[in-house]
Write a protein that holds these residues in place. Sequence first.
Motif, PDB file in Angstrom:
ATOM      1  N   LEU A   1      -0.223  -4.025   8.653  1.00 19.30           N
ATOM      2  CA  LEU A   1       0.002  -2.766   7.938  1.00 19.30           C
ATOM      3  C   LEU A   1       0.891  -1.830   8.757  1.00 19.30           C
ATOM      4  CD1 LEU A   1      -3.624  -2.122   6.614  1.00 19.30           C
ATOM      5  CD2 LEU A   1      -1.625  -2.653   5.210  1.00 19.30           C
ATOM      6  N   ALA A   2       0.614  -1.729  10.056  1.00 12.95           N
ATOM      7  CA  ALA A   2       1.419  -0.857  10.912  1.00 12.95           C
ATOM      8  C   ALA A   2       2.873  -1.313  10.946  1.00 12.95           C
ATOM      9  CB  ALA A   2       0.834  -0.831  12.322  1.00 12.95           C
ATOM     10  N   GLU A   3       3.101  -2.613  11.074  1.00  6.80           N
ATOM     11  CA  GLU A   3       4.459  -3.136  11.135  1.00  6.80           C
ATOM     12  C   GLU A   3       5.208  -2.898   9.829  1.00  6.80           C
ATOM     13  OE1 GLU A   3       6.773  -7.415  11.894  1.00  6.80           O
ATOM     14  OE2 GLU A   3       4.602  -7.258  12.166  1.00  6.80           O
ATOM     15  N   GLU A   4       4.548  -3.176   8.708  1.00  7.00           N
ATOM     16  CA  GLU A   4       5.197  -2.984   7.407  1.00  7.00           C
ATOM     17  C   GLU A   4       5.481  -1.517   7.146  1.00  7.00           C
ATOM     18  OE1 GLU A   4       2.609  -4.787   4.567  1.00  7.00           O
ATOM     19  OE2 GLU A   4       3.153  -6.852   5.120  1.00  7.00           O
ATOM     20  N   TYR A   5       4.608  -0.642   7.628  1.00  7.68           N
ATOM     21  CA  TYR A   5       4.816   0.787   7.431  1.00  7.68           C
ATOM     22  C   TYR A   5       5.994   1.275   8.267  1.00  7.68           C
ATOM     23  CZ  TYR A   5       3.171   5.485   6.143  1.00  7.68           C
ATOM     24  OH  TYR A   5       3.049   6.748   5.623  1.00  7.68           O
ATOM     25  N   ARG A   6       6.070   0.809   9.508  1.00  3.27           N
ATOM     26  CA  ARG A   6       7.172   1.214  10.376  1.00  3.27           C
ATOM     27  C   ARG A   6       8.522   0.742   9.846  1.00  3.27           C
ATOM     28  NH1 ARG A   6       3.595  -0.650  14.608  1.00  3.27           N
ATOM     29  NH2 ARG A   6       2.575   1.134  15.630  1.00  3.27           N
ATOM     30  N   GLU A   7       8.559  -0.441   9.272  1.00  3.30           N
ATOM     31  CA  GLU A   7       9.832  -0.980   8.787  1.00  3.30           C
ATOM     32  C   GLU A   7      10.186  -0.502   7.384  1.00  3.30           C
ATOM     33  OE1 GLU A   7       8.355  -5.301   6.954  1.00  3.30           O
ATOM     34  OE2 GLU A   7       9.235  -5.213   8.973  1.00  3.30           O
ATOM     35  N   GLY A   8       9.218   0.167   6.701  1.00  2.36           N
ATOM     36  CA  GLY A   8       9.500   0.775   5.412  1.00  2.36           C
ATOM     37  C   GLY A   8       9.178  -0.077   4.207  1.00  2.36           C
ATOM     38  N   SER A   9       8.706  -1.304   4.407  1.00  5.17           N
ATOM     39  CA  SER A   9       8.375  -2.140   3.250  1.00  5.17           C
ATOM     40  C   SER A   9       7.050  -1.739   2.613  1.00  5.17           C
ATOM     41  CB  SER A   9       8.328  -3.612   3.673  1.00  5.17           C
ATOM     42  OG  SER A   9       7.354  -3.839   4.674  1.00  5.17           O
ATOM     43  N   LEU A  10       6.189  -1.049   3.372  1.00  5.34           N
ATOM     44  CA  LEU A  10       4.930  -0.519   2.839  1.00  5.34           C
ATOM     45  C   LEU A  10       5.089   0.983   2.653  1.00  5.34           C
ATOM     46  CD1 LEU A  10       1.897  -0.969   2.139  1.00  5.34           C
ATOM     47  CD2 LEU A  10       1.389  -0.458   4.551  1.00  5.34           C
ATOM     48  N   LEU A  11       4.917   1.446   1.419  1.00  8.41           N
ATOM     49  CA  LEU A  11       5.087   2.861   1.102  1.00  8.41           C
ATOM     50  C   LEU A  11       3.803   3.652   1.391  1.00  8.41           C
ATOM     51  CD1 LEU A  11       6.947   2.542  -2.321  1.00  8.41           C
ATOM     52  CD2 LEU A  11       7.955   2.948  -0.057  1.00  8.41           C
ATOM     53  N   SER A  12       3.955   4.968   1.533  1.00 10.77           N
ATOM     54  CA  SER A  12       2.807   5.836   1.797  1.00 10.77           C
ATOM     55  C   SER A  12       1.774   5.744   0.689  1.00 10.77           C
ATOM     56  CB  SER A  12       3.263   7.287   1.960  1.00 10.77           C
ATOM     57  OG  SER A  12       4.086   7.438   3.080  1.00 10.77           O
ATOM     58  N   GLY A  13       2.214   5.754  -0.539  1.00 14.79           N
ATOM     59  CA  GLY A  13       1.291   5.665  -1.660  1.00 14.79           C
ATOM     60  C   GLY A  13       0.515   4.360  -1.657  1.00 14.79           C
TER      61      GLY A  13
ATOM     62  N   LEU B   1      -0.183   2.537   1.005  1.00 13.55           N
ATOM     63  CA  LEU B   1      -1.132   2.588   2.116  1.00 13.55           C
ATOM     64  C   LEU B   1      -2.341   3.450   1.753  1.00 13.55           C
ATOM     65  CD1 LEU B   1      -1.825   1.767   4.988  1.00 13.55           C
ATOM     66  CD2 LEU B   1      -0.430   3.687   5.820  1.00 13.55           C
ATOM     67  N   LYS B   2      -2.105   4.540   1.045  1.00 11.20           N
ATOM     68  CA  LYS B   2      -3.218   5.376   0.595  1.00 11.20           C
ATOM     69  C   LYS B   2      -4.147   4.603  -0.338  1.00 11.20           C
ATOM     70  CE  LYS B   2      -1.247  10.032   1.024  1.00 11.20           C
ATOM     71  NZ  LYS B   2      -0.977  11.309   0.331  1.00 11.20           N
ATOM     72  N   GLU B   3      -3.569   3.843  -1.264  1.00  5.24           N
ATOM     73  CA  GLU B   3      -4.401   3.078  -2.194  1.00  5.24           C
ATOM     74  C   GLU B   3      -5.222   2.027  -1.458  1.00  5.24           C
ATOM     75  OE1 GLU B   3      -4.714   3.743  -5.541  1.00  5.24           O
ATOM     76  OE2 GLU B   3      -3.528   5.497  -4.944  1.00  5.24           O
ATOM     77  N   PHE B   4      -4.621   1.377  -0.468  1.00  4.79           N
ATOM     78  CA  PHE B   4      -5.330   0.363   0.306  1.00  4.79           C
ATOM     79  C   PHE B   4      -6.497   0.996   1.062  1.00  4.79           C
ATOM     80  CE2 PHE B   4      -6.086  -2.354   3.981  1.00  4.79           C
ATOM     81  CZ  PHE B   4      -6.100  -3.623   3.405  1.00  4.79           C
TER      82      PHE B   4
END
Length: 393
Positions: free
Chosen positions: A323-335, A337-340
Amino acid sequence: MPAEDNFTVTPYAVKGDINYDRLLDRFGADRLTSEQKTRFPDPSHPLVRRDVFYAQRDVDPFLDAANDDKPHSIVTGRGPSGPMHIGHIFPFYFAKYLQEQTGTLVYIPFSDDEKYFLKNKSMDEISDYTRQNLRDLLAVGFDPDRTRIIVDTADADVVYPLATAFAKEVTQSTVDATYGEPENIGLSFYPAVQATHLLLPQLVEGRHPTLVPIAVDQDPHVRVCRDIAAKKRYDVRKPGALLSKFLPSLEGPGKMSSSDDAPSILLSDDRETVTDKIRTYAFSGGRTSIEEHRSKGGNPEIDVPFQLLYYFFEESDERVEQLAEEYREGSLLSGELKEFAAERIAGFLEAHQARRSALGSLEEELSAYRLTETERQAARRQAGYPDNALSQQ
């Protein structure tokens, strides 16, 4: 005052941008080492291996006893001034984990008297919160044969004689220097009650290592108690401490609280409420637009939904790292991550609430966790009180 020191951490106030390393300098505690982490039971707990419990006092005697199947105990309590939120509950699930892994004796004091001294609430209100909070603690699922729950006002026959004895060991100047000038004489006396909480397992069961897993703001209680134990008037060891960082509030850095205006996720919140709170209030480490986020990525270190997962609500280290890696690279959006995070937290709460709902009457459920008369007499004798003081007149 240097910018990095512009914060306050006491048992009664947490303010500012907390520098956890500088807190260790202030309090004189030590970092939890990598070697000490490996000595906790296997499988290790996320709170330990992810450095949420990041500092300690005399943790080694406790780990020695736990690993050698010798007597050892944990004390972790609750101040019932409001409904419990997710930041309150994780130390108790940690204590349950240790109990399941090593047979740890767990003592849970309820400081209803302190909350009456400290809060602008009636004893009826405090009593109501005590009953609600007790049901949440019982829902954790402790072993009643290895757990004792003590409520200060209900167990005054034990707490007060011990606190009276310990109060003679603490000067008012020590209280003022440790806590600041108390608002009333009840708070001046309370460190003696807290020492009773922390030493009670040894006073009942005999001398053995005790560990107190607490948020770092509660460390002053441990320091005063260790001073009392060091005076050798009682056959007890100094209690050790395992100090944790604060679970962040939804609005960002700082301690999650149910007693101020900042939103918090309560143990009673349903799935819809959890999702709404996370969506609406949880501070994001993402960018201001999807395009910018896809291009530059987000910052999981300041993102509250990620931090909640990291602290407690995602067991898998591999999933957390992904999750941290995908968030840093931008493939995981804030919304996303919030839902997860909302899904994980809601699932945890639904399981907790189901166990809570399955409990019978509080009096019936609690009876198995109360101190026995033999245990009460043993503790009072340690304080120098005869079994029946009136009969000696």
